[in-house]
Design a protein around this motif. Structure first.
Motif, PDB file in Angstrom:
ATOM      1  N   GLU A 210       0.854  -1.180   0.000  1.00  0.00           N
ATOM      2  CA  GLU A 210       0.000   0.000   0.000  1.00  0.00           C
ATOM      3  C   GLU A 210       0.891   1.231   0.000  1.00  0.00           C
ATOM      4  OE1 GLU A 210      -2.721  -0.220   3.236  1.00  0.00           O
ATOM      5  OE2 GLU A 210      -3.794  -1.977   2.443  1.00  0.00           O
ATOM      6  N   HIS A 211       0.902   1.938  -1.108  1.00  0.00           N
ATOM      7  CA  HIS A 211       1.780   3.099  -1.258  1.00  0.00           C
ATOM      8  C   HIS A 211       1.183   3.992  -2.335  1.00  0.00           C
ATOM      9  CE1 HIS A 211       5.373   5.499  -2.000  1.00  0.00           C
ATOM     10  NE2 HIS A 211       5.930   4.952  -0.943  1.00  0.00           N
ATOM     11  N   ASN A 212       1.240   5.295  -2.122  1.00  0.00           N
ATOM     12  CA  ASN A 212       0.657   6.233  -3.097  1.00  0.00           C
ATOM     13  C   ASN A 212       1.318   6.152  -4.462  1.00  0.00           C
ATOM     14  OD1 ASN A 212      -1.171   7.221  -1.215  1.00  0.00           O
ATOM     15  ND2 ASN A 212       0.153   8.917  -0.570  1.00  0.00           N
ATOM     16  N   ASN A 213       2.579   5.723  -4.499  1.00  0.00           N
ATOM     17  CA  ASN A 213       3.325   5.666  -5.763  1.00  0.00           C
ATOM     18  C   ASN A 213       3.330   4.271  -6.384  1.00  0.00           C
ATOM     19  OD1 ASN A 213       3.874   8.333  -5.337  1.00  0.00           O
ATOM     20  ND2 ASN A 213       6.048   8.071  -4.910  1.00  0.00           N
ATOM     21  N   PHE A 214       2.498   3.377  -5.878  1.00  0.00           N
ATOM     22  CA  PHE A 214       2.440   2.015  -6.384  1.00  0.00           C
ATOM     23  C   PHE A 214       1.188   1.801  -7.218  1.00  0.00           C
ATOM     24  CE2 PHE A 214       0.858  -2.408  -5.618  1.00  0.00           C
ATOM     25  CZ  PHE A 214       1.761  -3.039  -6.463  1.00  0.00           C
ATOM     26  N   HIS A 215       1.375   1.185  -8.384  1.00  0.00           N
ATOM     27  CA  HIS A 215       0.263   0.883  -9.279  1.00  0.00           C
ATOM     28  C   HIS A 215       0.375  -0.571  -9.729  1.00  0.00           C
ATOM     29  CE1 HIS A 215      -0.441   5.261  -9.726  1.00  0.00           C
ATOM     30  NE2 HIS A 215       0.880   5.324  -9.680  1.00  0.00           N
ATOM     31  N   SER A 216      -0.728  -1.285  -9.687  1.00  0.00           N
ATOM     32  CA  SER A 216      -0.752  -2.672 -10.130  1.00  0.00           C
ATOM     33  C   SER A 216      -1.588  -2.764 -11.401  1.00  0.00           C
ATOM     34  CB  SER A 216      -1.348  -3.574  -9.046  1.00  0.00           C
ATOM     35  OG  SER A 216      -1.314  -4.922  -9.452  1.00  0.00           O
ATOM     36  N   LEU A 217      -1.010  -3.344 -12.446  1.00  0.00           N
ATOM     37  CA  LEU A 217      -1.673  -3.455 -13.740  1.00  0.00           C
ATOM     38  C   LEU A 217      -1.961  -4.921 -14.053  1.00  0.00           C
ATOM     39  CD1 LEU A 217       0.675  -1.073 -15.791  1.00  0.00           C
ATOM     40  CD2 LEU A 217      -1.370  -0.454 -14.481  1.00  0.00           C
ATOM     41  N   GLU A 218      -2.938  -5.161 -14.892  1.00  0.00           N
ATOM     42  CA  GLU A 218      -3.218  -6.527 -15.330  1.00  0.00           C
ATOM     43  C   GLU A 218      -2.328  -6.925 -16.498  1.00  0.00           C
ATOM     44  OE1 GLU A 218      -7.295  -7.281 -16.150  1.00  0.00           O
ATOM     45  OE2 GLU A 218      -7.988  -6.760 -14.132  1.00  0.00           O
ATOM     46  N   LYS A 219      -2.058  -5.972 -17.371  1.00  0.00           N
ATOM     47  CA  LYS A 219      -1.231  -6.238 -18.560  1.00  0.00           C
ATOM     48  C   LYS A 219      -0.470  -4.975 -18.918  1.00  0.00           C
ATOM     49  CE  LYS A 219      -5.243  -5.498 -21.568  1.00  0.00           C
ATOM     50  NZ  LYS A 219      -6.110  -5.083 -20.451  1.00  0.00           N
ATOM     51  N   ILE A 220       0.568  -5.128 -19.735  1.00  0.00           N
ATOM     52  CA  ILE A 220       1.474  -4.017 -19.995  1.00  0.00           C
ATOM     53  C   ILE A 220       0.796  -2.874 -20.737  1.00  0.00           C
ATOM     54  CG2 ILE A 220       2.417  -4.913 -22.169  1.00  0.00           C
ATOM     55  CD1 ILE A 220       5.211  -3.987 -21.052  1.00  0.00           C
ATOM     56  N   THR A 221      -0.199  -3.161 -21.567  1.00  0.00           N
ATOM     57  CA  THR A 221      -0.886  -2.090 -22.298  1.00  0.00           C
ATOM     58  C   THR A 221      -1.656  -1.148 -21.367  1.00  0.00           C
ATOM     59  OG1 THR A 221      -2.666  -3.665 -22.737  1.00  0.00           O
ATOM     60  CG2 THR A 221      -1.078  -3.291 -24.503  1.00  0.00           C
ATOM     61  N   ASP A 222      -1.989  -1.603 -20.153  1.00  0.00           N
ATOM     62  CA  ASP A 222      -2.681  -0.747 -19.190  1.00  0.00           C
ATOM     63  C   ASP A 222      -1.810   0.446 -18.788  1.00  0.00           C
ATOM     64  OD1 ASP A 222      -4.795  -2.481 -19.280  1.00  0.00           O
ATOM     65  OD2 ASP A 222      -4.247  -3.539 -17.431  1.00  0.00           O
ATOM     66  N   LEU A 223      -0.532   0.337 -19.029  1.00  0.00           N
ATOM     67  CA  LEU A 223       0.398   1.424 -18.720  1.00  0.00           C
ATOM     68  C   LEU A 223       0.045   2.696 -19.511  1.00  0.00           C
ATOM     69  CD1 LEU A 223       3.043   1.922 -17.075  1.00  0.00           C
ATOM     70  CD2 LEU A 223       4.298   1.305 -19.162  1.00  0.00           C
ATOM     71  N   LEU A 224      -0.478   2.524 -20.683  1.00  0.00           N
ATOM     72  CA  LEU A 224      -0.741   3.660 -21.565  1.00  0.00           C
ATOM     73  C   LEU A 224      -1.884   4.548 -21.051  1.00  0.00           C
ATOM     74  CD1 LEU A 224      -0.318   1.950 -25.050  1.00  0.00           C
ATOM     75  CD2 LEU A 224       1.369   3.243 -23.699  1.00  0.00           C
TER      76      LEU A 224
END
Length: 228
Positions: A210-224
């Motif tokens: 749990e961190h404000n700078n942490f993001h969890s994605l399902e797949k790499i395209t979600d980065l966009l």
């Protein structure tokens, strides 16, 4: 976020890797099935790998040496030279495996290229990682290539000094919570976790982050969604 650098891990983030190791482990267990059941062989191999990590580091060559040492210990030094040669051949096969890109990895790099400075930040054997990068065809997208012996906070801090940026200007993308996420968060950067279906036991993290700078994605395209 206003990043100056977006860094990508390589193995199991941009191209497949760990699944090849698992296939090789299966061959190793089959070779030694007369000595111990698979779960015991797995524990012994992992123990030897961790014991050798400080000496050998990461990568296929270190893995091959640990397989040989494990086979000798498990067999009480009775394993045949023929079987030792088979283990060496397993390592050589790994070193010659094709580089198979993760789905949509290159398309994501294409979108980000030119808008941000992209960096490849990975760990492992220098020669093998350069081999995979060359075969991948992805090298043209990166402003800087960093192959680390380890991925701890101090290693990332050294990278930031070379890139002449502050931690808050750095974003890391990777499949390992232990290597790609936690050290970056600890130094004040931003980290995106893109899980891979197979994770080496050494990279497991058994707690919720749990961190404000942490993001969890399902797949790499979600980065966009975050970087257009």
């Amino acid at each position: 976020m206003n990043p100056k650098i977006i860094a990508f891990d390589a193995d199991d983030t941009l191209w497949h890797n760990e699944s090849y190791f698992r296939e090789t482990e299966k061959k190793f267990y089959a070779l030694l099935e007369g000595y111990l059941p698979e779960h015991s062989l797995s524990k012994e191999l992992f123990r030897i790998e961790m014991q050798n990590l400080e000496l050998y580091g990461y990568g296929i060559k270190a893995f091959t040496l640990s397989m040989i040492e494990s086979a000798m210990q498990i067999s009480n030094n009775t394993i045949s030279l023929e079987d030792i040669q088979k283990i060496i051949s397993y390592g050589k096969e790994l070193l010659q495996m094709p580089v198979e890109l993760i789905d949509d990895a290159e398309s994501v790099l294409k979108v980000l290229y030119g808008k941000y400075r992209l960096v490849l930040a990975t760990k492992g054997d220098l020669l093998d990682q350069h081999r995979k990068l060359t075969k991948s065809g992805l090298g043209k997208y990166f402003h800087h290539i960093e192959i680390m012996s380890e991925k701890k906070e101090e290693n990332y801090e050294h990278l930031l000094k070379r890139l002449d940026i502050a931690a808050e200007e750095f974003v890391m993308i990777g499949n390992s919570l232990k290597s790609d996420v936690l050290p970056v968060l600890e130094m004040g950067g931003t980290a995106f976790h893109v899980p891979y279906h197979v994770t080496w036991a050494h990279e497991h993290v058994d707690r919720k982050i749990e961190h404000n700078n942490f993001h969890s994605l399902e797949k790499i395209t979600d980065l966009l969604v975050h970087f257009s």
